[in-house]
Design a protein around this motif. Structure first.
Motif, PDB file in Angstrom:
ATOM      1  N   ARG A  52       0.830  -1.210   0.000  1.00  0.00           N
ATOM      2  CA  ARG A  52       0.000   0.000   0.000  1.00  0.00           C
ATOM      3  C   ARG A  52       0.862   1.257   0.000  1.00  0.00           C
ATOM      4  O   ARG A  52       0.591   2.206  -0.732  1.00  0.00           O
ATOM      5  CB  ARG A  52      -0.921   0.003   1.213  1.00  0.00           C
ATOM      6  N   ALA A  53       1.909   1.250   0.830  1.00  0.00           N
ATOM      7  CA  ALA A  53       2.795   2.410   0.902  1.00  0.00           C
ATOM      8  C   ALA A  53       3.506   2.638  -0.433  1.00  0.00           C
ATOM      9  O   ALA A  53       3.643   3.781  -0.887  1.00  0.00           O
ATOM     10  CB  ALA A  53       3.817   2.232   2.030  1.00  0.00           C
ATOM     11  N   TYR A  54       3.934   1.569  -1.071  1.00  0.00           N
ATOM     12  CA  TYR A  54       4.612   1.675  -2.367  1.00  0.00           C
ATOM     13  C   TYR A  54       3.671   2.240  -3.427  1.00  0.00           C
ATOM     14  O   TYR A  54       4.040   3.138  -4.190  1.00  0.00           O
ATOM     15  CB  TYR A  54       5.129   0.300  -2.795  1.00  0.00           C
ATOM     16  N   LEU A  55       2.451   1.712  -3.493  1.00  0.00           N
ATOM     17  CA  LEU A  55       1.482   2.202  -4.467  1.00  0.00           C
ATOM     18  C   LEU A  55       1.163   3.675  -4.240  1.00  0.00           C
ATOM     19  O   LEU A  55       1.050   4.449  -5.197  1.00  0.00           O
ATOM     20  CB  LEU A  55       0.199   1.368  -4.410  1.00  0.00           C
ATOM     21  N   ALA A  56       1.041   4.063  -2.982  1.00  0.00           N
ATOM     22  CA  ALA A  56       0.741   5.459  -2.672  1.00  0.00           C
ATOM     23  C   ALA A  56       1.911   6.362  -3.049  1.00  0.00           C
ATOM     24  O   ALA A  56       1.725   7.415  -3.673  1.00  0.00           O
ATOM     25  CB  ALA A  56       0.412   5.606  -1.192  1.00  0.00           C
ATOM     26  N   LYS A  57       3.123   5.960  -2.702  1.00  0.00           N
ATOM     27  CA  LYS A  57       4.302   6.788  -2.952  1.00  0.00           C
ATOM     28  C   LYS A  57       4.631   6.904  -4.437  1.00  0.00           C
ATOM     29  O   LYS A  57       4.898   7.995  -4.938  1.00  0.00           O
ATOM     30  CB  LYS A  57       5.503   6.205  -2.204  1.00  0.00           C
ATOM     31  N   HIS A  58       4.619   5.783  -5.143  1.00  0.00           N
ATOM     32  CA  HIS A  58       5.096   5.773  -6.522  1.00  0.00           C
ATOM     33  C   HIS A  58       4.005   6.003  -7.573  1.00  0.00           C
ATOM     34  O   HIS A  58       4.316   6.392  -8.704  1.00  0.00           O
ATOM     35  CB  HIS A  58       5.826   4.463  -6.818  1.00  0.00           C
ATOM     36  N   PHE A  59       2.752   5.741  -7.202  1.00  0.00           N
ATOM     37  CA  PHE A  59       1.680   5.866  -8.191  1.00  0.00           C
ATOM     38  C   PHE A  59       0.533   6.759  -7.722  1.00  0.00           C
ATOM     39  O   PHE A  59      -0.412   6.984  -8.463  1.00  0.00           O
ATOM     40  CB  PHE A  59       1.114   4.486  -8.546  1.00  0.00           C
ATOM     41  N   ASP A  65      -9.249  -0.447   2.679  1.00  0.00           N
ATOM     42  CA  ASP A  65      -9.461  -1.770   3.262  1.00  0.00           C
ATOM     43  C   ASP A  65     -10.534  -2.532   2.495  1.00  0.00           C
ATOM     44  O   ASP A  65     -10.423  -3.745   2.289  1.00  0.00           O
ATOM     45  CB  ASP A  65      -9.865  -1.658   4.735  1.00  0.00           C
ATOM     46  N   GLU A  66     -11.558  -1.828   2.042  1.00  0.00           N
ATOM     47  CA  GLU A  66     -12.641  -2.466   1.302  1.00  0.00           C
ATOM     48  C   GLU A  66     -12.142  -3.017  -0.040  1.00  0.00           C
ATOM     49  O   GLU A  66     -12.499  -4.121  -0.447  1.00  0.00           O
ATOM     50  CB  GLU A  66     -13.795  -1.488   1.074  1.00  0.00           C
ATOM     51  N   GLU A  67     -11.313  -2.227  -0.727  1.00  0.00           N
ATOM     52  CA  GLU A  67     -10.754  -2.680  -2.006  1.00  0.00           C
ATOM     53  C   GLU A  67      -9.846  -3.892  -1.808  1.00  0.00           C
ATOM     54  O   GLU A  67      -9.880  -4.840  -2.591  1.00  0.00           O
ATOM     55  CB  GLU A  67      -9.970  -1.554  -2.677  1.00  0.00           C
ATOM     56  N   SER A  68      -9.061  -3.842  -0.762  1.00  0.00           N
ATOM     57  CA  SER A  68      -8.160  -4.957  -0.463  1.00  0.00           C
ATOM     58  C   SER A  68      -8.962  -6.224  -0.151  1.00  0.00           C
ATOM     59  O   SER A  68      -8.635  -7.311  -0.641  1.00  0.00           O
ATOM     60  CB  SER A  68      -7.264  -4.593   0.716  1.00  0.00           C
ATOM     61  N   ALA A  70     -12.028  -6.907  -1.124  1.00  0.00           N
ATOM     62  CA  ALA A  70     -12.694  -7.344  -2.354  1.00  0.00           C
ATOM     63  C   ALA A  70     -11.718  -8.109  -3.243  1.00  0.00           C
ATOM     64  O   ALA A  70     -12.072  -9.152  -3.821  1.00  0.00           O
ATOM     65  CB  ALA A  70     -13.280  -6.151  -3.102  1.00  0.00           C
ATOM     66  N   MET A  71     -10.499  -7.618  -3.379  1.00  0.00           N
ATOM     67  CA  MET A  71      -9.499  -8.308  -4.196  1.00  0.00           C
ATOM     68  C   MET A  71      -9.173  -9.669  -3.587  1.00  0.00           C
ATOM     69  O   MET A  71      -9.041 -10.659  -4.306  1.00  0.00           O
ATOM     70  CB  MET A  71      -8.229  -7.472  -4.328  1.00  0.00           C
ATOM     71  N   GLY A  72      -9.075  -9.722  -2.272  1.00  0.00           N
ATOM     72  CA  GLY A  72      -8.821 -11.000  -1.615  1.00  0.00           C
ATOM     73  C   GLY A  72      -9.920 -12.012  -1.904  1.00  0.00           C
ATOM     74  O   GLY A  72      -9.649 -13.183  -2.185  1.00  0.00           O
ATOM     75  N   ARG A  73     -11.173 -11.559  -1.851  1.00  0.00           N
ATOM     76  CA  ARG A  73     -12.302 -12.449  -2.170  1.00  0.00           C
ATOM     77  C   ARG A  73     -12.223 -12.936  -3.610  1.00  0.00           C
ATOM     78  O   ARG A  73     -12.416 -14.116  -3.896  1.00  0.00           O
ATOM     79  CB  ARG A  73     -13.631 -11.727  -1.926  1.00  0.00           C
ATOM     80  N   LYS A  74     -11.932 -12.028  -4.522  1.00  0.00           N
ATOM     81  CA  LYS A  74     -11.838 -12.405  -5.938  1.00  0.00           C
ATOM     82  C   LYS A  74     -10.726 -13.423  -6.169  1.00  0.00           C
ATOM     83  O   LYS A  74     -10.901 -14.386  -6.925  1.00  0.00           O
ATOM     84  CB  LYS A  74     -11.597 -11.167  -6.805  1.00  0.00           C
TER      85      LYS A  74
END
Length: 87
Positions: A52-59, A65-68, A70-74
């Protein structure tokens, strides 16, 4: 490093033997590989936070938490489907 004895049911041992043979390795090496590759719950949480920190810093992308979740469920659903298709 000293060895340890791990007791498993005969069916589990036999399955490990088949998997190890198909990979050209030993049960000992297979179990060692498994132990080294699996993450504890705490390690998974740490990796998630690092990601999460990498995505926030670099992108500039903030993962909620909800997106995370949801991705885990998928991912779990996709892996379940792969296992079902393989059976």
């Amino acid at each position: 490093m000293s060895d340890a004895v791990i007791r498993v049911p005969a069916e589990g041992r036999d399955r490990l033997a088949v998997i190890a043979e198909s990979r050209g390795t030993s049960i000992r090496a297979l179990v060692q590989e498994f132990a080294e590759s699996m993450l504890t719950d705490e390690e998974r949480r740490e990796r998630a936070e690092q990601t999460r920190a990498y995505l926030a810093k670099h992108f500039g992308f903030e993962v909620t938490d909800e997106e995370s979740a949801a991705m885990g469920r998928k991912l779990r659903e996709a892996f379940a489907q792969l296992r079902a298709d393989a059976a």
